[in-house]
Write a protein that holds these residues in place. Structure first.
Motif: not given
Length: 187
Positions: A102-115
């Motif tokens: 969950i943490s890794e998927i959340q971090r990946a989602i956050d990075e995609a939305w940030f970029r």
């Protein structure tokens, strides 16, 4: 509509190959980012052929930082005409640690939305992987992340004779993958 996803294994199909898929009624292509130089050529040829629905998927390798994977792939594909980023979440973990996943998927989602704040971000997975590896976590659906469900209806109906309900809080999938493989003429 009908869509196809291809990875680096298919190489870079020609513009004519993509035009043939368009003539067959396909209107969406989703490209794997495993080798960005190949992905770049695939996207450029699909765009030249007339495809306007172009997505990418980033295969998340749990052995490495998922944020760094997303950042690296998106940096190398900067400027290409895609509108959706799918996070391929299906690699087996032994043993599965739902909090880590969950943490890794959340971090990946956050990075995609940030970029890419105006792009659609979603998760490519299947219930048989997602439920045990995340304890059927519903937080991603509540945030607005989309679901690309690798449901393979033909196999489910054959094997079980039933329709499997959605998972993770999603009421429907943005994409339902109905087959795991297809063969096409030479590229």
């Amino acid at each position: 509509g009908k869509g196809l996803d291809i990875s680096n294994w298919q190489g870079i199909p020609t513009v004519e190959w993509f035009q043939d898929r368009l003539a067959e009624g396909y209107d969406l292509f989703i490209f794997g980012t495993q080798q960005p130089e190949i992905t770049r050529g695939q996207i450029e040829n699909a765009w030249t052929a007339g495809f306007r629905k172009i997505h990418i998927y980033i295969w998340l390798d749990w052995r490495y930082d998922c944020t760094a994977q997303v950042d690296s792939d998106l940096s190398r594909l900067n400027g290409l005409p895609f509108t959706h980023v799918w996070l391929d979440s299906e690699q087996e973990l032994m043993p599965a640690d739902p909090d880590y996943v969950i943490s890794e998927i959340q971090r990946a989602i956050d990075e995609a939305w940030f970029r890419l704040p105006f792009y659609q971000v979603g998760i490519y997975t299947r219930g048989s992987w997602y439920i045990p590896n995340t304890n059927n976590y519903d937080g991603f659906s509540k945030q607005g992340a989309l679901l690309w469900d690798a449901i393979y209806w033909d196999q489910l109906e054959f094997l079980y004779g039933v329709v499997v309900p959605k998972f993770g809080g999603w009421e429907h999938a943005a994409i339902e993958q109905t087959a795991s493989d297809a063969q096409f003429p030479e590229r």
